[in-house]
Scaffold this motif. Structure first.
Motif, mmCIF file in Angstrom:
data_model
loop_
_atom_site.group_PDB
_atom_site.id
_atom_site.type_symbol
_atom_site.label_atom_id
_atom_site.label_comp_id
_atom_site.label_asym_id
_atom_site.label_seq_id
_atom_site.Cartn_x
_atom_site.Cartn_y
_atom_site.Cartn_z
ATOM 1 N N GLY A 6 66.689 40.893 12.036
ATOM 2 C CA GLY A 6 66.504 40.799 10.740
ATOM 3 C C GLY A 6 68.021 42.156 10.139
ATOM 4 O O GLY A 6 68.126 41.823 8.924
ATOM 5 N N MET A 7 68.990 42.944 10.508
ATOM 6 C CA MET A 7 69.727 44.009 9.556
ATOM 7 C C MET A 7 70.528 42.731 9.263
ATOM 8 O O MET A 7 71.290 43.557 8.285
ATOM 9 C CB MET A 7 70.147 45.114 10.393
ATOM 10 C CG MET A 7 68.576 45.562 10.943
ATOM 11 S SD MET A 7 67.421 46.452 9.324
ATOM 12 C CE MET A 7 69.247 47.727 8.600
ATOM 13 N N LEU A 8 70.796 42.280 9.935
ATOM 14 C CA LEU A 8 72.507 41.269 9.368
ATOM 15 C C LEU A 8 72.154 40.312 8.551
ATOM 16 O O LEU A 8 71.673 39.291 9.507
ATOM 17 C CB LEU A 8 73.638 41.639 10.864
ATOM 18 C CG LEU A 8 73.836 42.445 11.188
ATOM 19 C CD1 LEU A 8 75.271 42.414 12.040
ATOM 20 C CD2 LEU A 8 74.709 43.518 10.185
ATOM 21 N N TRP A 12 77.120 36.848 8.440
ATOM 22 C CA TRP A 12 77.447 38.133 9.319
ATOM 23 C C TRP A 12 77.669 37.727 10.938
ATOM 24 O O TRP A 12 78.250 38.614 11.399
ATOM 25 C CB TRP A 12 77.091 39.695 8.906
ATOM 26 C CG TRP A 12 77.714 39.680 7.464
ATOM 27 C CD1 TRP A 12 77.367 39.735 6.095
ATOM 28 C CD2 TRP A 12 79.472 40.556 7.641
ATOM 29 N NE1 TRP A 12 78.901 41.054 5.532
ATOM 30 C CE2 TRP A 12 79.648 40.332 6.007
ATOM 31 C CE3 TRP A 12 80.274 40.349 8.543
ATOM 32 C CZ2 TRP A 12 80.981 41.308 5.494
ATOM 33 C CZ3 TRP A 12 81.837 40.078 8.009
ATOM 34 C CH2 TRP A 12 81.974 41.018 6.559
ATOM 35 N N CYS A 13 76.320 37.726 10.664
ATOM 36 C CA CYS A 13 75.804 37.359 12.791
ATOM 37 C C CYS A 13 76.452 36.089 13.637
ATOM 38 O O CYS A 13 76.714 36.251 14.024
ATOM 39 C CB CYS A 13 74.391 36.795 12.276
ATOM 40 S SG CYS A 13 73.555 37.866 12.174
ATOM 41 N N HIS A 103 64.767 46.301 21.883
ATOM 42 C CA HIS A 103 66.369 47.472 21.612
ATOM 43 C C HIS A 103 67.457 46.006 21.192
ATOM 44 O O HIS A 103 68.060 45.146 21.919
ATOM 45 C CB HIS A 103 66.928 47.940 22.952
ATOM 46 C CG HIS A 103 67.533 49.218 22.743
ATOM 47 N ND1 HIS A 103 67.854 49.802 23.626
ATOM 48 C CD2 HIS A 103 68.251 49.588 21.500
ATOM 49 C CE1 HIS A 103 69.022 50.540 22.948
ATOM 50 N NE2 HIS A 103 68.618 50.274 21.727
ATOM 51 N N GLY A 104 67.744 46.421 19.633
ATOM 52 C CA GLY A 104 68.639 45.380 19.500
ATOM 53 C C GLY A 104 68.283 44.399 18.560
ATOM 54 O O GLY A 104 67.059 44.195 18.073
ATOM 55 N N LEU A 109 73.463 40.153 17.973
ATOM 56 C CA LEU A 109 74.311 40.418 19.802
ATOM 57 C C LEU A 109 75.374 40.431 19.431
ATOM 58 O O LEU A 109 76.751 41.240 20.378
ATOM 59 C CB LEU A 109 73.946 39.369 20.409
ATOM 60 C CG LEU A 109 74.000 39.138 22.377
ATOM 61 C CD1 LEU A 109 73.415 40.107 22.732
ATOM 62 C CD2 LEU A 109 73.578 37.828 22.814
ATOM 63 N N GLY A 110 75.886 39.197 18.946
ATOM 64 C CA GLY A 110 77.543 39.859 18.712
ATOM 65 C C GLY A 110 77.943 41.072 17.995
ATOM 66 O O GLY A 110 79.308 41.546 18.471
#
Length: 217
Positions: A6-8, A12-13, A103-104, A109-110
């Motif tokens: 959720g941070m990007l 951008w993902c 974690h992540g 992932l990319g």
């Protein structure tokens, strides 16, 4: 690194998945060559390198909001097999960590793969090759490889976050500098410790005749 779910923004993902895809495909090619090679212990050492990345990169500490600080563990596999295969090992590791350790994330992932298992190994490999060409001691070369692979991961992550969350006054550059300054508190000593541990493990492998230097790198 790792950047959490959720941070990007979606754009951008998708961008980081697209950028990472060619490296992943090349990594599959490299992994196939390694698995099919006649080099003794190739499969076992490949698994060891993957486990090394998994264990070290699971030792996370809170850092920049929405991400964490930890060793990367990519230096060992980079020296033994070259940087290409780390793109595949990295996806496996990051998937397990996202699904089992929270974690992540899957959407990030990319981006996480690009910083930790693409840029990191490439920088580490270039440092390793340069040091060996300059006749630098093998252990020192490996230490620098692991350390710079770690640091370059966090430089990349800082850029990935900086372009999404620019500083109101300093813009993208100002944000990147702020992210780097926060990461530096934990990542400078972590990278040094990681470099030393990588040297110890690699020398144990060579001294016990489990691998030949640069056999498949």
């Amino acid at each position: 690194m790792h950047i959490m779910e959720g941070m990007l923004p979606p754009m951008w993902c998708v961008f980081w998945f697209a950028v990472s895809a060619p490296f992943f495909i090349y990594g599959l090619y490299r992994m196939r060559k390694i698995v099919n090679s006649k080099e003794q212990n190739a499969k076992v050492m490949l698994a060891l390198c993957g486990a090394f990345v998994f264990v070290l990169s699971s030792l996370k500490m809170p850092s920049v909001t929405g991400s964490s600080s930890h060793p990367t563990g990519v230096g060992l596999g980079t020296v033994m097999f070259g940087p290409g295969v780390l793109a595949v090992l990295g996806v496996i590791v990051l998937l397990f960590q996202a699904l089992l350790l929270a974690h992540g994330g899957l959407t990030t992932l990319g981006a996480n793969e690009f910083s930790m298992t693409i840029v990191g190994p490439i920088v580490g490999f270039l440092v390793w090759k340069l040091c060996r060409a300059l006749k630098v001691n093998k252990s020192v070369s490996l230490f620098l490889c692991a350390m710079f692979a770690d640091w370059s991961t966090y430089v990349t992550t800082s850029f990935q976050l900086g372009v999404v969350y620019p500083d109101p006054h300093g813009g993208v550059f100002g944000a990147v500098v702020k992210f780097l300054s926060i990461y530096a508190v934990t990542q400078i000593p972590l990278a040094i410790a990681e470099g030393l541990l990588t040297v110890i493990v690699y020398n144990l492998i060579l001294n016990n005749d489990l691998w030949k230097e640069s056999a498949l790198s």
